[in-house]
Design a protein around this motif. Structure first.
Motif, mmCIF file in Angstrom:
data_model
loop_
_atom_site.group_PDB
_atom_site.id
_atom_site.type_symbol
_atom_site.label_atom_id
_atom_site.label_comp_id
_atom_site.label_asym_id
_atom_site.label_seq_id
_atom_site.Cartn_x
_atom_site.Cartn_y
_atom_site.Cartn_z
ATOM 1 N N GLU A 52 -45.833 -61.290 58.158
ATOM 2 C CA GLU A 52 -44.893 -60.408 57.467
ATOM 3 C C GLU A 52 -43.768 -61.225 56.837
ATOM 4 O O GLU A 52 -43.185 -62.099 57.483
ATOM 5 N N GLY A 53 -43.509 -60.953 55.564
ATOM 6 C CA GLY A 53 -42.420 -61.621 54.861
ATOM 7 C C GLY A 53 -42.756 -62.983 54.282
ATOM 8 O O GLY A 53 -41.903 -63.614 53.658
ATOM 9 N N THR A 56 -45.565 -65.402 51.935
ATOM 10 C CA THR A 56 -46.724 -65.442 51.040
ATOM 11 C C THR A 56 -46.905 -66.876 50.539
ATOM 12 O O THR A 56 -45.956 -67.677 50.585
ATOM 13 N N ASN A 66 -48.458 -61.586 41.362
ATOM 14 C CA ASN A 66 -47.443 -61.747 42.398
ATOM 15 C C ASN A 66 -47.837 -60.881 43.591
ATOM 16 O O ASN A 66 -48.627 -59.934 43.440
ATOM 17 N N THR A 104 -50.012 -52.295 40.493
ATOM 18 C CA THR A 104 -50.000 -52.850 41.840
ATOM 19 C C THR A 104 -51.225 -52.369 42.594
ATOM 20 O O THR A 104 -51.542 -51.179 42.597
ATOM 21 N N SER A 162 -46.572 -59.293 47.709
ATOM 22 C CA SER A 162 -45.511 -59.066 48.680
ATOM 23 C C SER A 162 -46.109 -58.558 49.979
ATOM 24 O O SER A 162 -47.114 -57.826 49.973
ATOM 25 N N ARG A 163 -45.482 -58.965 51.082
ATOM 26 C CA ARG A 163 -45.941 -58.563 52.421
ATOM 27 C C ARG A 163 -44.706 -58.100 53.194
ATOM 28 O O ARG A 163 -44.197 -58.786 54.071
ATOM 29 N N LEU A 164 -44.229 -56.935 52.842
ATOM 30 C CA LEU A 164 -43.017 -56.403 53.467
ATOM 31 C C LEU A 164 -43.310 -55.837 54.848
ATOM 32 O O LEU A 164 -42.443 -55.827 55.725
ATOM 33 N N SER A 186 -51.188 -64.553 52.846
ATOM 34 C CA SER A 186 -49.990 -64.390 53.659
ATOM 35 C C SER A 186 -50.336 -64.671 55.118
ATOM 36 O O SER A 186 -51.351 -64.198 55.623
#
Lengths: 114, 110
Positions: free
Chosen positions: A52-53, A55, A65, A20, A67-69, A49
């Motif tokens: 937030e949340g 993509t 892959n 990652t 992620s934008r937590l 993105s």
């Protein structure tokens, strides 16, 4: 104000390994992007993105892959690395101003897949 | 298919020369065109152009956009060795996507 930072700076993987890449920005930007840069190919968008949340896929999303937590972080994952993923990866973030965006880039992560 | 084409691919000049870098594009739903300078690491922002015919200027660098003919030029006057870099052109389209050209590599010889 560090701007856009990326970790790690350099990594060597064997085919099939996972990793990652982390991108962080402290400018409160809504939009974040992952690009790869290969010789003679310019910068190509992998994923991006818009908040937030959320993509979305870019031009070359296969094998990656994201992620934008959290708003400030955008993670890029390689589940099973392949030699074709040897590249320099740049993260960028942007915000709206005068009806359009200006992107700010991180320093890049150089990835070598053997 | 959306594309951004830069020319020339590379350029070698002597200090003090003036250079013109070209960027043509075919991108649907155009929003803006951006120029970046890339030295050893990350691209750094130079100009953003959204309207035709309006020159943007910063010191010895200037740029202009022609939305009818779908191209932009970046001019550098009185070049210095510190101008040696790859210059990238990018086009932003609606939907928050950016398309980059392959860049022009500029080398300025003392």
């Amino acid at each position: 104000n560090a701007g856009v930072t990326q970790t790690p700076k350099f990594r060597v993987l064997k085919t099939g390994q996972s990793m990652t890449l982390l991108c962080a920005q402290d400018m409160n930007h809504e939009y974040m992007y992952w690009y790869r840069q290969d010789p003679g190919m310019g910068l190509r968008l992998i994923h991006y993105s818009v908040g937030e949340g959320t993509t979305a896929k870019g031009e070359v999303p296969d094998g990656y892959n994201v992620s934008r937590l959290k708003k400030q972080n955008f993670l890029l994952g390689l589940e099973s690395a392949a030699p074709s993923q040897t590249s320099v990866y740049f993260c960028a973030s942007s915000s709206w101003g005068q009806g359009t965006q200006t992107q700010y880039f991180g320093p890049g992560t150089r990835l070598l897949v053997l | 298919e959306d594309k951004v084409v830069q020319s020339p691919l590379s350029l070698v000049v002597h200090e003090g020369d003036t250079v013109t870098l070209n960027c043509s594009y075919e991108v649907t739903n155009f929003r803006s065109l951006l120029w970046y300078k890339q030295e050893k690491k990350a691209p750094t922002f130079l100009f953003m152009l959204t309207s035709s015919g309006i020159e943007k200027k910063s010191g010895r660098l200037s740029s202009i956009l022609d939305k009818k003919e779908l191209f932009s030029i970046l001019n550098i006057t009185a070049t210095q060795t510190g101008d040696s870099a790859i210059y990238l052109c990018a086009v932003e389209r609606t939907g928050n996507q950016f398309y980059f050209g392959t860049g022009t590599s500029l080398t300025v010889i003392p």
